[in-house]
Design a protein around this motif. Structure first.
Motif, mmCIF file in Angstrom:
data_model
loop_
_atom_site.group_PDB
_atom_site.id
_atom_site.type_symbol
_atom_site.label_atom_id
_atom_site.label_comp_id
_atom_site.label_asym_id
_atom_site.label_seq_id
_atom_site.Cartn_x
_atom_site.Cartn_y
_atom_site.Cartn_z
ATOM 1 N N LYS A 39 20.025 23.952 -9.261
ATOM 2 C CA LYS A 39 21.018 22.909 -9.028
ATOM 3 C C LYS A 39 21.181 22.625 -7.539
ATOM 4 C CE LYS A 39 23.398 24.260 -13.219
ATOM 5 N NZ LYS A 39 24.534 24.900 -13.823
ATOM 6 N N LYS A 40 21.524 21.380 -7.271
ATOM 7 C CA LYS A 40 21.833 20.940 -5.916
ATOM 8 C C LYS A 40 23.086 20.087 -5.991
ATOM 9 C CE LYS A 40 18.452 17.215 -6.493
ATOM 10 N NZ LYS A 40 17.312 16.538 -5.908
ATOM 11 N N VAL A 41 23.613 19.718 -4.845
ATOM 12 C CA VAL A 41 24.861 18.955 -4.807
ATOM 13 C C VAL A 41 24.737 17.669 -5.620
ATOM 14 C CG1 VAL A 41 26.449 17.683 -3.307
ATOM 15 C CG2 VAL A 41 25.644 19.937 -2.628
ATOM 16 N N THR A 42 23.591 17.011 -5.543
ATOM 17 C CA THR A 42 23.423 15.703 -6.174
ATOM 18 C C THR A 42 22.804 15.747 -7.569
ATOM 19 O OG1 THR A 42 21.292 15.449 -5.063
ATOM 20 C CG2 THR A 42 23.237 14.531 -3.947
ATOM 21 N N GLY A 43 22.649 16.929 -8.139
ATOM 22 C CA GLY A 43 22.073 17.000 -9.488
ATOM 23 C C GLY A 43 21.388 18.327 -9.731
ATOM 24 N N LYS A 145 15.408 40.976 -34.993
ATOM 25 C CA LYS A 145 14.095 41.150 -35.611
ATOM 26 C C LYS A 145 13.001 41.095 -34.558
ATOM 27 C CE LYS A 145 15.645 39.621 -40.094
ATOM 28 N NZ LYS A 145 15.531 38.696 -41.171
ATOM 29 N N ASN A 146 12.163 40.042 -34.557
ATOM 30 C CA ASN A 146 11.051 39.926 -33.613
ATOM 31 C C ASN A 146 11.314 38.884 -32.530
ATOM 32 O OD1 ASN A 146 9.510 41.882 -34.929
ATOM 33 N ND2 ASN A 146 8.774 40.390 -36.407
ATOM 34 N N ASN A 147 12.578 38.796 -32.118
ATOM 35 C CA ASN A 147 12.989 37.806 -31.124
ATOM 36 C C ASN A 147 14.066 38.409 -30.237
ATOM 37 O OD1 ASN A 147 15.244 35.345 -30.791
ATOM 38 N ND2 ASN A 147 13.168 34.813 -30.246
ATOM 39 N N ALA A 148 14.040 38.083 -28.956
ATOM 40 C CA ALA A 148 15.090 38.497 -28.023
ATOM 41 C C ALA A 148 15.390 37.340 -27.084
ATOM 42 C CB ALA A 148 14.656 39.728 -27.233
ATOM 43 N N THR A 149 16.666 37.149 -26.768
ATOM 44 C CA THR A 149 17.067 36.081 -25.857
ATOM 45 C C THR A 149 17.965 36.651 -24.766
ATOM 46 O OG1 THR A 149 18.950 35.511 -27.276
ATOM 47 C CG2 THR A 149 16.913 34.256 -27.599
ATOM 48 N N ALA A 150 17.879 36.040 -23.597
ATOM 49 C CA ALA A 150 18.708 36.457 -22.472
ATOM 50 C C ALA A 150 18.915 35.279 -21.540
ATOM 51 C CB ALA A 150 18.046 37.611 -21.714
ATOM 52 N N ALA A 151 20.038 35.307 -20.843
ATOM 53 C CA ALA A 151 20.336 34.323 -19.802
ATOM 54 C C ALA A 151 20.540 35.090 -18.500
ATOM 55 C CB ALA A 151 21.578 33.519 -20.165
ATOM 56 N N LEU A 152 19.745 34.755 -17.491
ATOM 57 C CA LEU A 152 19.820 35.440 -16.209
ATOM 58 C C LEU A 152 20.226 34.452 -15.129
ATOM 59 C CD1 LEU A 152 17.511 36.885 -17.986
ATOM 60 C CD2 LEU A 152 16.828 37.896 -15.840
ATOM 61 N N VAL A 153 21.003 34.920 -14.175
ATOM 62 C CA VAL A 153 21.353 34.131 -12.997
ATOM 63 C C VAL A 153 20.793 34.888 -11.798
ATOM 64 C CG1 VAL A 153 23.208 33.172 -11.609
ATOM 65 C CG2 VAL A 153 23.446 33.250 -14.103
ATOM 66 N N ILE A 154 19.926 34.220 -11.041
ATOM 67 C CA ILE A 154 19.239 34.839 -9.913
ATOM 68 C C ILE A 154 19.677 34.160 -8.617
ATOM 69 C CG2 ILE A 154 16.980 35.427 -8.935
ATOM 70 C CD1 ILE A 154 17.314 36.503 -11.775
ATOM 71 N N ASP A 155 20.073 34.955 -7.633
ATOM 72 C CA ASP A 155 20.392 34.446 -6.298
ATOM 73 C C ASP A 155 19.100 34.443 -5.490
ATOM 74 O OD1 ASP A 155 21.122 33.985 -3.653
ATOM 75 O OD2 ASP A 155 22.822 35.367 -3.696
ATOM 76 N N ARG A 156 18.543 33.265 -5.286
ATOM 77 C CA ARG A 156 17.240 33.136 -4.627
ATOM 78 C C ARG A 156 17.238 33.666 -3.199
ATOM 79 N NH1 ARG A 156 16.865 28.131 -1.506
ATOM 80 N NH2 ARG A 156 18.858 27.033 -1.613
ATOM 81 N N THR A 157 18.393 33.609 -2.518
ATOM 82 C CA THR A 157 18.448 34.034 -1.114
ATOM 83 C C THR A 157 18.227 35.533 -0.970
ATOM 84 O OG1 THR A 157 20.865 34.282 -1.083
ATOM 85 C CG2 THR A 157 19.957 32.111 -0.506
ATOM 86 N N VAL A 176 22.280 20.120 0.084
ATOM 87 C CA VAL A 176 22.376 21.538 -0.240
ATOM 88 C C VAL A 176 21.770 21.819 -1.615
ATOM 89 C CG1 VAL A 176 24.003 23.396 -0.839
ATOM 90 C CG2 VAL A 176 24.394 22.004 1.196
ATOM 91 N N ILE A 177 20.979 22.891 -1.667
ATOM 92 C CA ILE A 177 20.481 23.415 -2.940
ATOM 93 C C ILE A 177 21.233 24.719 -3.165
ATOM 94 C CG2 ILE A 177 18.487 24.320 -4.196
ATOM 95 C CD1 ILE A 177 16.718 22.544 -2.376
ATOM 96 N N TYR A 178 21.850 24.864 -4.325
ATOM 97 C CA TYR A 178 22.641 26.061 -4.602
ATOM 98 C C TYR A 178 21.754 27.299 -4.646
ATOM 99 C CZ TYR A 178 26.348 22.749 -5.607
ATOM 100 O OH TYR A 178 27.265 21.742 -5.512
ATOM 101 N N ASP A 179 22.333 28.421 -4.255
ATOM 102 C CA ASP A 179 21.570 29.664 -4.155
ATOM 103 C C ASP A 179 21.158 30.221 -5.514
ATOM 104 O OD1 ASP A 179 21.874 29.457 -1.429
ATOM 105 O OD2 ASP A 179 23.490 30.924 -1.304
ATOM 106 N N ASP A 180 22.015 30.079 -6.521
ATOM 107 C CA ASP A 180 21.705 30.622 -7.844
ATOM 108 C C ASP A 180 20.832 29.668 -8.650
ATOM 109 O OD1 ASP A 180 23.266 32.849 -7.339
ATOM 110 O OD2 ASP A 180 25.007 32.099 -8.431
ATOM 111 N N PHE A 181 19.883 30.232 -9.365
ATOM 112 C CA PHE A 181 19.165 29.462 -10.378
ATOM 113 C C PHE A 181 19.246 30.227 -11.690
ATOM 114 C CE2 PHE A 181 15.747 32.008 -8.475
ATOM 115 C CZ PHE A 181 15.004 32.429 -9.541
#
Length: 189
Positions: A39-43, A145-157, A176-181
């Motif tokens: 994410k960035k300020v404009t989208g 069963k044979n599936n796993a899901t996860a949501a991760l937030v990574i601070d690129r800096t 500005v581009i936000y630090d987290d993706f």
């Protein structure tokens, strides 16, 4: 009688050892998916990135470990089309400003500790390595069963990716581009 007891004890130990043996389940890299959002300020922009390899480790049907290697050269933008900036953004994400995929073609995630939150949900602490920099991250993973899901937030800096970060550069305004993706991971095994 003594031999019978010895054999019986040995058999029980062997059965107990067998049932407590860890089982590795190899991730199907063709059907598993990793989607990203930056994410960035404009989208924002979104896309995909491919797994190169991965395994989840179970013991007595409980998740006890895992490790994954991501093919950083596969990073691809999905919200732009060819001729509309897709090639430029994909190239920039692979450049040294971001992931430097020529020098760092893979990223790695290694589970370090796992706690059970509920029947199918585990809290994971893992080491994430991007651009040869390793940091600890925490996330939840749901296994069905044979599936796993996860949501991760990574601070690129934390991995030396500072391009257009307001924490490192002044006067960027709406550039500005936000630090987290964000990563949405869907594993098939």
């Amino acid at each position: 009688m003594k031999n019978f007891k010895t054999i019986a004890i040995a058999l029980l130990v062997a059965i107990g050892s067998f049932s407590a043996t860890a089982q590795e389940k190899k991730v199907d890299v063709k059907t598993s998916k990793i989607n990203w959002v930056g994410k960035k300020v404009t989208g924002q922009h979104e896309g995909t990135i491919d797994l190169k390899s991965g395994v989840l480790i179970f013991k007595n049907n409980k998740l006890v470990g895992g490790n994954f290697t991501v093919d950083m050269n596969s990073i691809s933008t999905t919200d732009l089309k060819a001729g509309q900036g897709k090639e430029k953004l994909d190239g920039h994400l692979k450049a040294d400003d971001f992931f430097g995929t020529e020098k760092y073609p893979t990223a790695k995630l290694v589970f370090k500790s796992i706690g059970k939150k509920s029947d199918n949900v585990y809290s994971v602490t893992a080491d994430m390595t991007i651009k040869d920099v390793t940091n600890s991250i925490k996330f939840d993973i749901t296994v069905n069963k044979n599936n796993a899901t996860a949501a991760l937030v990574i601070d690129r800096t934390k991995y030396g990716i500072k391009f257009k970060s307001k924490n490192f550069f002044e006067g960027l305004g709406d550039n500005v581009i936000y630090d987290d993706f964000d990563l949405a991971v869907d594993l098939k095994f």
